[in-house]
Scaffold this motif. Structure first.
Motif, PDB file in Angstrom:
ATOM      1  N   VAL A 122       0.837  -1.209   0.000  1.00  0.00           N
ATOM      2  CA  VAL A 122       0.000   0.000   0.000  1.00  0.00           C
ATOM      3  C   VAL A 122       0.865   1.250   0.000  1.00  0.00           C
ATOM      4  N   VAL A 123       1.915   1.257   0.819  1.00  0.00           N
ATOM      5  CA  VAL A 123       2.796   2.419   0.897  1.00  0.00           C
ATOM      6  C   VAL A 123       3.595   2.580  -0.392  1.00  0.00           C
ATOM      7  N   ALA A 124       4.163   1.493  -0.893  1.00  0.00           N
ATOM      8  CA  ALA A 124       5.033   1.572  -2.064  1.00  0.00           C
ATOM      9  C   ALA A 124       4.296   2.068  -3.302  1.00  0.00           C
ATOM     10  N   LEU A 125       3.004   1.740  -3.415  1.00  0.00           N
ATOM     11  CA  LEU A 125       2.230   2.117  -4.596  1.00  0.00           C
ATOM     12  C   LEU A 125       1.252   3.258  -4.323  1.00  0.00           C
ATOM     13  N   ASP A 126       1.372   3.894  -3.151  1.00  0.00           N
ATOM     14  CA  ASP A 126       0.511   5.028  -2.787  1.00  0.00           C
ATOM     15  C   ASP A 126      -0.974   4.690  -2.947  1.00  0.00           C
ATOM     16  N   LEU A 127      -1.372   3.585  -2.344  1.00  0.00           N
ATOM     17  CA  LEU A 127      -2.753   3.123  -2.472  1.00  0.00           C
ATOM     18  C   LEU A 127      -3.618   3.474  -1.268  1.00  0.00           C
ATOM     19  N   GLY A 128      -3.029   4.107  -0.257  1.00  0.00           N
ATOM     20  CA  GLY A 128      -3.762   4.371   0.980  1.00  0.00           C
ATOM     21  C   GLY A 128      -5.073   5.108   0.776  1.00  0.00           C
ATOM     22  N   ASP A 129      -5.060   6.145  -0.065  1.00  0.00           N
ATOM     23  CA  ASP A 129      -6.262   6.949  -0.285  1.00  0.00           C
ATOM     24  C   ASP A 129      -7.275   6.261  -1.193  1.00  0.00           C
ATOM     25  N   LEU A 130      -6.902   5.113  -1.760  1.00  0.00           N
ATOM     26  CA  LEU A 130      -7.792   4.422  -2.700  1.00  0.00           C
ATOM     27  C   LEU A 130      -8.489   3.216  -2.073  1.00  0.00           C
ATOM     28  N   LEU A 131      -8.111   2.824  -0.873  1.00  0.00           N
ATOM     29  CA  LEU A 131      -8.547   1.544  -0.319  1.00  0.00           C
ATOM     30  C   LEU A 131     -10.050   1.390  -0.251  1.00  0.00           C
ATOM     31  N   ARG A 132     -10.780   2.454   0.015  1.00  0.00           N
ATOM     32  CA  ARG A 132     -12.236   2.361   0.142  1.00  0.00           C
ATOM     33  C   ARG A 132     -12.959   2.649  -1.171  1.00  0.00           C
ATOM     34  N   ARG A 133     -12.185   2.960  -2.212  1.00  0.00           N
ATOM     35  CA  ARG A 133     -12.782   3.261  -3.516  1.00  0.00           C
ATOM     36  C   ARG A 133     -13.202   1.982  -4.214  1.00  0.00           C
ATOM     37  N   ALA A 135     -13.585  -0.355  -7.538  1.00  0.00           N
ATOM     38  CA  ALA A 135     -12.716  -0.536  -8.702  1.00  0.00           C
ATOM     39  C   ALA A 135     -13.184   0.264  -9.916  1.00  0.00           C
ATOM     40  N   PRO A 136     -14.496   0.285 -10.244  1.00  0.00           N
ATOM     41  CA  PRO A 136     -14.932   1.036 -11.433  1.00  0.00           C
ATOM     42  C   PRO A 136     -14.722   2.540 -11.329  1.00  0.00           C
ATOM     43  N   SER A 137     -14.543   3.068 -10.121  1.00  0.00           N
ATOM     44  CA  SER A 137     -14.392   4.518  -9.960  1.00  0.00           C
ATOM     45  C   SER A 137     -12.969   4.995 -10.171  1.00  0.00           C
ATOM     46  N   LEU A 138     -12.022   4.078 -10.360  1.00  0.00           N
ATOM     47  CA  LEU A 138     -10.618   4.439 -10.478  1.00  0.00           C
ATOM     48  C   LEU A 138     -10.263   4.887 -11.886  1.00  0.00           C
ATOM     49  N   SER A 139      -9.249   5.745 -11.977  1.00  0.00           N
ATOM     50  CA  SER A 139      -8.708   6.107 -13.294  1.00  0.00           C
ATOM     51  C   SER A 139      -7.881   4.949 -13.828  1.00  0.00           C
ATOM     52  N   GLY A 140      -7.473   5.035 -15.099  1.00  0.00           N
ATOM     53  CA  GLY A 140      -6.690   3.964 -15.687  1.00  0.00           C
ATOM     54  C   GLY A 140      -5.385   3.729 -14.957  1.00  0.00           C
ATOM     55  N   GLY A 141      -4.690   4.813 -14.602  1.00  0.00           N
ATOM     56  CA  GLY A 141      -3.434   4.674 -13.883  1.00  0.00           C
ATOM     57  C   GLY A 141      -3.629   4.106 -12.495  1.00  0.00           C
ATOM     58  N   GLU A 163       2.868  -5.331 -21.317  1.00  0.00           N
ATOM     59  CA  GLU A 163       2.477  -3.992 -21.764  1.00  0.00           C
ATOM     60  C   GLU A 163       1.479  -3.360 -20.798  1.00  0.00           C
ATOM     61  N   PRO A 164       1.831  -3.222 -19.527  1.00  0.00           N
ATOM     62  CA  PRO A 164       0.874  -2.734 -18.533  1.00  0.00           C
ATOM     63  C   PRO A 164       0.461  -1.279 -18.723  1.00  0.00           C
ATOM     64  N   LEU A 165       1.215  -0.525 -19.523  1.00  0.00           N
ATOM     65  CA  LEU A 165       0.896   0.890 -19.728  1.00  0.00           C
ATOM     66  C   LEU A 165       0.310   1.168 -21.104  1.00  0.00           C
ATOM     67  N   ALA A 166       0.044   0.126 -21.878  1.00  0.00           N
ATOM     68  CA  ALA A 166      -0.371   0.310 -23.271  1.00  0.00           C
ATOM     69  C   ALA A 166      -1.664   1.106 -23.404  1.00  0.00           C
ATOM     70  N   SER A 167      -2.561   0.984 -22.440  1.00  0.00           N
ATOM     71  CA  SER A 167      -3.863   1.650 -22.545  1.00  0.00           C
ATOM     72  C   SER A 167      -3.870   3.049 -21.926  1.00  0.00           C
ATOM     73  N   LEU A 168      -2.711   3.507 -21.425  1.00  0.00           N
ATOM     74  CA  LEU A 168      -2.657   4.793 -20.736  1.00  0.00           C
ATOM     75  C   LEU A 168      -2.098   5.882 -21.641  1.00  0.00           C
ATOM     76  N   ASP A 169      -2.546   7.110 -21.419  1.00  0.00           N
ATOM     77  CA  ASP A 169      -1.996   8.224 -22.184  1.00  0.00           C
ATOM     78  C   ASP A 169      -0.638   8.622 -21.610  1.00  0.00           C
ATOM     79  N   PHE A 170       0.018   9.564 -22.274  1.00  0.00           N
ATOM     80  CA  PHE A 170       1.389   9.932 -21.907  1.00  0.00           C
ATOM     81  C   PHE A 170       1.485  10.396 -20.455  1.00  0.00           C
TER      82      PHE A 170
END
Length: 372
Positions: A122-133, A135-141, A163-170
Motif C-alpha cells: 500500500v505504501v510503495a504504490l501510494d494506495l492508501g487513499d484508494l482503499l475504500r474506492r 474498482a470502477p471509480s478508479l482512473s486507468g493509472g 504492456e501494462p501501460l499500453a492503454s494509458l496516455d502519456f
C-alpha cells in the motif's frame, strides 16, 4: 534484496501456429527489470504466456534457479510456478473495493515464504487513499497501480508484465513509471517487462531482449543494445537513440537548472530534486543530436559534447546516416543527412562536437523531462 536464492531463468522454446513461429533460447539473470522489446506481432506476449504456463503448445524447456518448469513430459502448472502476471487491462474485481481486491490476493498466498506484506504494498504504490474506492471509480493509472499491488500480494518469485501501460496516455504513463522502476529494489522480485515503447525500456530496464519475427535479434544491457547501429530505427517502434548514465554535480536555483557529469563533461537539465552525486539515466534520441566539426559559439543549445566518431552507417535508399559517437567509453547516437556527412567530410576516428538539442531523463521518483 534477493528472493529465495534465485539467480537465473533459462529457456529454449519453440512454437508454431498459423503463419507465426517463435524460436528463442536465453539465460537471464534474475534481478532488476528485463525488457522484451519489439514491434507488435513479434512474439513478446507469446513468450511471456509460455513462461507463465498459460500457453501449453510450446516445446522445449524452462528452468528457474535449477527448478524445471517445462521439459518433455514435465509441465508445472501456472499456480505452482510462483508467477505474478500483470496484463494490459487491470482485471480488478468490479464488485470489490480496492482493499478487498488486495486482500483477496493476500489471502490466497497465505503460508508462502515472502517478505511482501499488505501495508508495504500500500505504501510503495501510494494506495492508501484508494482503499475504500470501488474498482470502477478508479482512473486507468490507479487501476494499474492496484493491479500491480494485487499481483505483488500473490507473493510471486517472478513478475511478468505484459504492456501494462499500453492503454494509458502519456501523462498517466509518466505517473506510474516511477512506481514500476522501484519494484525490484522494494520487493526483491525480478521483472520481465513486455513493451514496444523504447522510452519505457530506456526508463525502466536494466537489460533488454529485442525480438523480431519470433526470433531474438540481440540481447544485452540497455546502454549497449541501444547504441548498436544494426538495429532498426526511425519508426514508432524503435526510436533510435542512446541511454547513458550521468551524475548530479550541482543545482542552479536561479535558472532552475541542474548540472550533470557525463564522463567528465557537463549536461544541463531542468532542475531536479536529487542529491549531489546521485545518478540518473539520460535518454538522448538520435534525431536530437547534431554534429559540428568546430565547437559552436553564440548558440542557444546548452549541451555541446566533445566526442569521437566510431562508426557511420548509411544506405543509398535513405537520406539519413546514423553515426555512433564515443564519449568517455559510452556511446551516443546521431542521425543526420548523408549530404551532411559528405559536406563535413566525416569519418570514423574524427574528433567532432555533438550538439544535443533535447535530453530526457529519469531519476528515482521523477518523471521524464526535456531541455531544449
Amino acid at each position: 534484496m534477493s528472493v529465495d536464492g534465485m539467480s537465473e531463468l533459462s529457456f529454449d522454446l519453440s512454437i508454431a501456429f498459423g503463419d507465426f513461429s517463435l524460436a528463442v533460447a536465453e539465460r537471464l539473470p534474475l534481478q532488476g527489470i528485463t525488457a522484451l522489446f519489439g514491434p507488435s506481432g513479434c512474439g513478446k506476449s507469446t513468450l511471456l504466456r509460455i513462461l507463465a504456463g498459460l500457453e501449453r503448445r510450446a516445446v522445449g524447456h524452462i528452468m528457474l534457479a535449477g527448478e524445471t518448469w517445462q521439459d518433455g513430459e514435465i509441465s508445472i502448472p501456472t499456480y505452482r510456478r510462483g508467477i505474478g502476471y500483470v496484463f494490459q487491462d487491470a482485471r480488478l474485481f468490479p464488485h470489490l473495493d480496492v482493499a478487498s481486491n488486495l486482500r483477496y490476493a493476500e489471502k490466497r498466498s497465505q503460508g508462502m515464504s515472502s517478505a511482501i506484506h499488505f501495508d508495504q504494498v500500500v505504501v510503495a504504490l501510494d494506495l492508501g487513499d484508494l482503499l475504500r474506492r470501488s474498482a470502477p471509480s478508479l482512473s486507468g493509472g490507479e487501476r494499474q497501480r492496484v493491479a500491480i499491488g494485487r499481483t505483488l500480494l500473490t507473493r510471486p518469485r517472478l513478475l511478468l508484465m505484459d504492456e501494462p501501460l499500453a492503454s494509458l496516455d502519456f501523462k498517466r504513463k509518466g505517473e506510474i513509471l516511477p512506481y514500476i522502476e522501484r519494484l525490484p529494489d522494494a520487493f526483491g522480485v525480478p521483472i520481465i517487462y513486455v513493451t514496444h515503447d523504447i522510452e519505457e525500456v530506456a526508463r525502466l530496464a536494466d537489460r533488454m531482449i529485442v525480438l523480431q519475427n519470433g526470433r531474438v535479434v540481440v540481447t544485452g544491457d540497455v546502454e549497449s543494445v541501444l547504441a548498436r547501429l544494426d538495429l532498426p530505427g526511425g519508426n514508432e517502434q524503435f526510436e533510435a537513440g542512446a541511454a547513458l548514465t550521468a551524475h548530479v554535480l550541482r543545482h542552479d536555483p536561479h535558472y532552475r537548472l541542474s548540472q550533470l557529469d557525463l564522463h567528465g563533461q557537463t549536461i544541463m537539465v531542468p532542475q531536479i530534486d536529487a542529491a549531489i552525486g546521485s545518478s540518473l539515466r539520460l535518454r538522448i534520441r538520435a534525431r536530437d543530436v547534431a554534429i559540428a566539426t568546430e565547437r559552436p559559439s553564440a548558440i542557444s543549445v546548452r549541451n555541446i559534447l566533445s566526442v569521437h566518431i566510431l562508426e557511420i552507417m548509411a544506405t543509398l535508399d535513405s537520406p539519413h546516416a546514423d553515426i555512433l559517437l564515443d564519449i568517455g567509453g559510452s556511446t551516443l547516437r546521431a542521425r543526420i543527412t548523408r549530404q551532411s556527412v559528405d559536406e563535413l567530410q566525416l569519418a570514423p576516428g574524427h574528433a567532432v562536437f555533438a550538439v544535443v538539442k533535447s535530453v530526457s531523463f529519469n531519476a528515482p521518483g521523477f518523471g521524464a523531462r526535456q531541455l531544449p
